[in-house]
Motif scaffolding. Sequence first.
Motif, PDB file in Angstrom:
ATOM      1  N   THR A 168       0.834  -1.209   0.000  1.00 53.09           N
ATOM      2  CA  THR A 168       0.000   0.000   0.000  1.00 53.09           C
ATOM      3  C   THR A 168       0.865   1.253   0.000  1.00 53.09           C
ATOM      4  O   THR A 168       0.348   2.358  -0.083  1.00 53.09           O
ATOM      5  CB  THR A 168      -0.919   0.010   1.235  1.00 53.09           C
ATOM      6  OG1 THR A 168      -0.112  -0.024   2.427  1.00 53.09           O
ATOM      7  CG2 THR A 168      -1.854  -1.189   1.230  1.00 53.09           C
ATOM      8  N   GLN A 169       2.187   1.072   0.092  1.00 55.39           N
ATOM      9  CA  GLN A 169       3.121   2.195   0.070  1.00 55.39           C
ATOM     10  C   GLN A 169       3.347   2.691  -1.358  1.00 55.39           C
ATOM     11  O   GLN A 169       2.999   2.021  -2.328  1.00 55.39           O
ATOM     12  CB  GLN A 169       4.483   1.755   0.638  1.00 55.39           C
ATOM     13  CG  GLN A 169       4.636   1.914   2.131  1.00 55.39           C
ATOM     14  CD  GLN A 169       6.116   1.850   2.501  1.00 55.39           C
ATOM     15  OE1 GLN A 169       6.866   1.071   1.947  1.00 55.39           O
ATOM     16  NE2 GLN A 169       6.524   2.674   3.438  1.00 55.39           N
ATOM     17  N   GLU A 170       3.994   3.850  -1.443  1.00 59.08           N
ATOM     18  CA  GLU A 170       4.481   4.301  -2.744  1.00 59.08           C
ATOM     19  C   GLU A 170       5.570   3.329  -3.204  1.00 59.08           C
ATOM     20  O   GLU A 170       6.498   3.027  -2.456  1.00 59.08           O
ATOM     21  CB  GLU A 170       5.051   5.716  -2.645  1.00 59.08           C
ATOM     22  CG  GLU A 170       4.007   6.798  -2.482  1.00 59.08           C
ATOM     23  CD  GLU A 170       3.147   6.955  -3.725  1.00 59.08           C
ATOM     24  OE1 GLU A 170       3.673   6.710  -4.832  1.00 59.08           O
ATOM     25  OE2 GLU A 170       1.954   7.292  -3.584  1.00 59.08           O
ATOM     26  N   VAL A 171       5.437   2.841  -4.426  1.00 59.95           N
ATOM     27  CA  VAL A 171       6.338   1.800  -4.915  1.00 59.95           C
ATOM     28  C   VAL A 171       7.790   2.272  -4.935  1.00 59.95           C
ATOM     29  O   VAL A 171       8.705   1.539  -4.539  1.00 59.95           O
ATOM     30  CB  VAL A 171       5.910   1.336  -6.320  1.00 59.95           C
ATOM     31  CG1 VAL A 171       6.934   0.353  -6.892  1.00 59.95           C
ATOM     32  CG2 VAL A 171       4.536   0.701  -6.262  1.00 59.95           C
ATOM     33  N   ASP A 172       8.034   3.507  -5.375  1.00 58.13           N
ATOM     34  CA  ASP A 172       9.400   4.017  -5.446  1.00 58.13           C
ATOM     35  C   ASP A 172      10.032   4.065  -4.059  1.00 58.13           C
ATOM     36  O   ASP A 172      11.222   3.738  -3.894  1.00 58.13           O
ATOM     37  CB  ASP A 172       9.428   5.409  -6.080  1.00 58.13           C
ATOM     38  CG  ASP A 172       9.144   5.369  -7.578  1.00 58.13           C
ATOM     39  OD1 ASP A 172       9.363   4.299  -8.183  1.00 58.13           O
ATOM     40  OD2 ASP A 172       8.702   6.388  -8.126  1.00 58.13           O
ATOM     41  N   ASP A 173       9.259   4.453  -3.058  1.00 57.83           N
ATOM     42  CA  ASP A 173       9.771   4.492  -1.685  1.00 57.83           C
ATOM     43  C   ASP A 173      10.107   3.091  -1.194  1.00 57.83           C
ATOM     44  O   ASP A 173      11.131   2.873  -0.542  1.00 57.83           O
ATOM     45  CB  ASP A 173       8.744   5.131  -0.737  1.00 57.83           C
ATOM     46  CG  ASP A 173       8.549   6.615  -1.014  1.00 57.83           C
ATOM     47  OD1 ASP A 173       9.424   7.219  -1.663  1.00 57.83           O
ATOM     48  OD2 ASP A 173       7.515   7.165  -0.583  1.00 57.83           O
ATOM     49  N   TYR A 174       9.237   2.145  -1.527  1.00 63.09           N
ATOM     50  CA  TYR A 174       9.467   0.766  -1.103  1.00 63.09           C
ATOM     51  C   TYR A 174      10.769   0.222  -1.698  1.00 63.09           C
ATOM     52  O   TYR A 174      11.610  -0.346  -0.990  1.00 63.09           O
ATOM     53  CB  TYR A 174       8.290  -0.115  -1.537  1.00 63.09           C
ATOM     54  CG  TYR A 174       8.437  -1.565  -1.129  1.00 63.09           C
ATOM     55  CD1 TYR A 174       7.961  -2.020   0.092  1.00 63.09           C
ATOM     56  CD2 TYR A 174       9.055  -2.488  -1.971  1.00 63.09           C
ATOM     57  CE1 TYR A 174       8.103  -3.336   0.470  1.00 63.09           C
ATOM     58  CE2 TYR A 174       9.202  -3.820  -1.611  1.00 63.09           C
ATOM     59  CZ  TYR A 174       8.720  -4.241  -0.383  1.00 63.09           C
ATOM     60  OH  TYR A 174       8.869  -5.560  -0.018  1.00 63.09           O
ATOM     61  N   LEU A 175      10.942   0.412  -2.999  1.00 61.92           N
ATOM     62  CA  LEU A 175      12.129  -0.111  -3.672  1.00 61.92           C
ATOM     63  C   LEU A 175      13.399   0.572  -3.181  1.00 61.92           C
ATOM     64  O   LEU A 175      14.451  -0.066  -3.052  1.00 61.92           O
ATOM     65  CB  LEU A 175      11.989   0.062  -5.184  1.00 61.92           C
ATOM     66  CG  LEU A 175      10.911  -0.796  -5.854  1.00 61.92           C
ATOM     67  CD1 LEU A 175      10.779  -0.433  -7.322  1.00 61.92           C
ATOM     68  CD2 LEU A 175      11.206  -2.272  -5.680  1.00 61.92           C
ATOM     69  N   GLU A 176      13.292   1.858  -2.886  1.00 62.29           N
ATOM     70  CA  GLU A 176      14.462   2.600  -2.416  1.00 62.29           C
ATOM     71  C   GLU A 176      14.957   2.086  -1.069  1.00 62.29           C
ATOM     72  O   GLU A 176      16.155   2.122  -0.777  1.00 62.29           O
ATOM     73  CB  GLU A 176      14.109   4.088  -2.308  1.00 62.29           C
ATOM     74  CG  GLU A 176      15.316   4.986  -2.012  1.00 62.29           C
ATOM     75  CD  GLU A 176      14.931   6.465  -2.010  1.00 62.29           C
ATOM     76  OE1 GLU A 176      15.575   7.212  -1.270  1.00 62.29           O
ATOM     77  OE2 GLU A 176      13.994   6.840  -2.751  1.00 62.29           O
ATOM     78  N   ASN A 177      14.033   1.571  -0.247  1.00 57.47           N
ATOM     79  CA  ASN A 177      14.391   1.112   1.096  1.00 57.47           C
ATOM     80  C   ASN A 177      14.800  -0.355   1.152  1.00 57.47           C
ATOM     81  O   ASN A 177      15.147  -0.859   2.228  1.00 57.47           O
ATOM     82  CB  ASN A 177      13.216   1.350   2.057  1.00 57.47           C
ATOM     83  CG  ASN A 177      12.987   2.829   2.328  1.00 57.47           C
ATOM     84  OD1 ASN A 177      13.946   3.601   2.383  1.00 57.47           O
ATOM     85  ND2 ASN A 177      11.735   3.230   2.481  1.00 57.47           N
ATOM     86  N   LEU A 178      14.777  -1.048   0.018  1.00 59.64           N
ATOM     87  CA  LEU A 178      15.183  -2.451   0.007  1.00 59.64           C
ATOM     88  C   LEU A 178      16.690  -2.583   0.219  1.00 59.64           C
ATOM     89  O   LEU A 178      17.479  -1.849  -0.379  1.00 59.64           O
ATOM     90  CB  LEU A 178      14.829  -3.099  -1.332  1.00 59.64           C
ATOM     91  CG  LEU A 178      13.369  -3.435  -1.617  1.00 59.64           C
ATOM     92  CD1 LEU A 178      13.240  -3.991  -3.037  1.00 59.64           C
ATOM     93  CD2 LEU A 178      12.811  -4.415  -0.607  1.00 59.64           C
ATOM     94  N   THR A 179      17.084  -3.544   1.048  1.00 61.42           N
ATOM     95  CA  THR A 179      18.498  -3.867   1.167  1.00 61.42           C
ATOM     96  C   THR A 179      18.897  -4.734  -0.028  1.00 61.42           C
ATOM     97  O   THR A 179      18.017  -5.321  -0.689  1.00 61.42           O
ATOM     98  CB  THR A 179      18.788  -4.639   2.463  1.00 61.42           C
ATOM     99  OG1 THR A 179      18.149  -5.936   2.371  1.00 61.42           O
ATOM    100  CG2 THR A 179      18.267  -3.885   3.689  1.00 61.42           C
ATOM    101  N   PRO A 180      20.176  -4.864  -0.322  1.00 65.97           N
ATOM    102  CA  PRO A 180      20.588  -5.753  -1.420  1.00 65.97           C
ATOM    103  C   PRO A 180      20.091  -7.189  -1.238  1.00 65.97           C
ATOM    104  O   PRO A 180      19.685  -7.833  -2.206  1.00 65.97           O
ATOM    105  CB  PRO A 180      22.125  -5.680  -1.367  1.00 65.97           C
ATOM    106  CG  PRO A 180      22.407  -4.320  -0.800  1.00 65.97           C
ATOM    107  CD  PRO A 180      21.323  -4.081   0.206  1.00 65.97           C
TER     108      PRO A 180
END
Length: 275
Positions: A168-180
């Motif tokens: 339900t988050q903004e997708v760009d924010d979610y991807l930016e916070n992913l660890t490797p």
Amino acid sequence: MTTTLLDTTKGIVEFTYKGSGPTVLLLKGGHSTRETDLSHSSLIYEGFSLLTISRPGYDYTEQSTGKTPAEFADTIIEVLDHLSIDKVKVISISAAGPTGIALATDHPERVERLLMEAALTTPWEKQTKRRATLLFGPAEKIVWSSLKTMLRFCPDLVLKQLIADLTTQEVDDYLENLTPNDRRFIIDMLATSQSGKGFVTDLDHDVSDMRLIQAPVLGMYSQKDRSVPYTNALILKSSAPDCEIYEVDADSHLIWIGRDAQEVWRKRLEFLNQS
């Protein structure tokens, strides 16, 4: 991975069985194949035997083994009898929720505990069913082949498409916070996914009366899950007589990664280790 094919009264079932100790039955979610691992294979290093049964339409398990969760629950009992397994602790993931529930309601003497991980406790919404049937019906091989090709050449585009349905988050924010490591988890999950005829079968699944579940239940869900909304957790809690809900601090349907992943693992082990 070495797999076994069992010719049951309703058709062929594929399963793997390894490890030693109390048996945990793993029922994987939608699109998951024998190769998809969301961390559960490590249970064999924690003193458990892990029995993974492919659901109808997935891998080599034939659709005839159970077009409804209740029908496949009966087939699961055939597998348990074949292996001389008296009782199991069950983990149901995502779309496998109705199957785990049916097994617990219809065969209470065989289910010691039921762990629902981001698992469905309600029927699919009509709009979701229409869209999923279009994508993962007759065209599913083409869809997955295209996705996996794109995953090699433009992974960010594929991840954006996937995550939009999971958070339900903004997708760009979610991807930016992913660890490797978390990013690798998602890519590996996609690379091993295939719907076969399984997902369209899942879409018609009904849910048994959860008030009949006798085993202790633990449900682990995220408030930010778009594909299995948190209302599934609330319905499970209000229906199953002995139920605990753990609200996972995860930003999507993927409760197995992120800042709370270790706590998910700890809660799982704590629950499974209870007798």
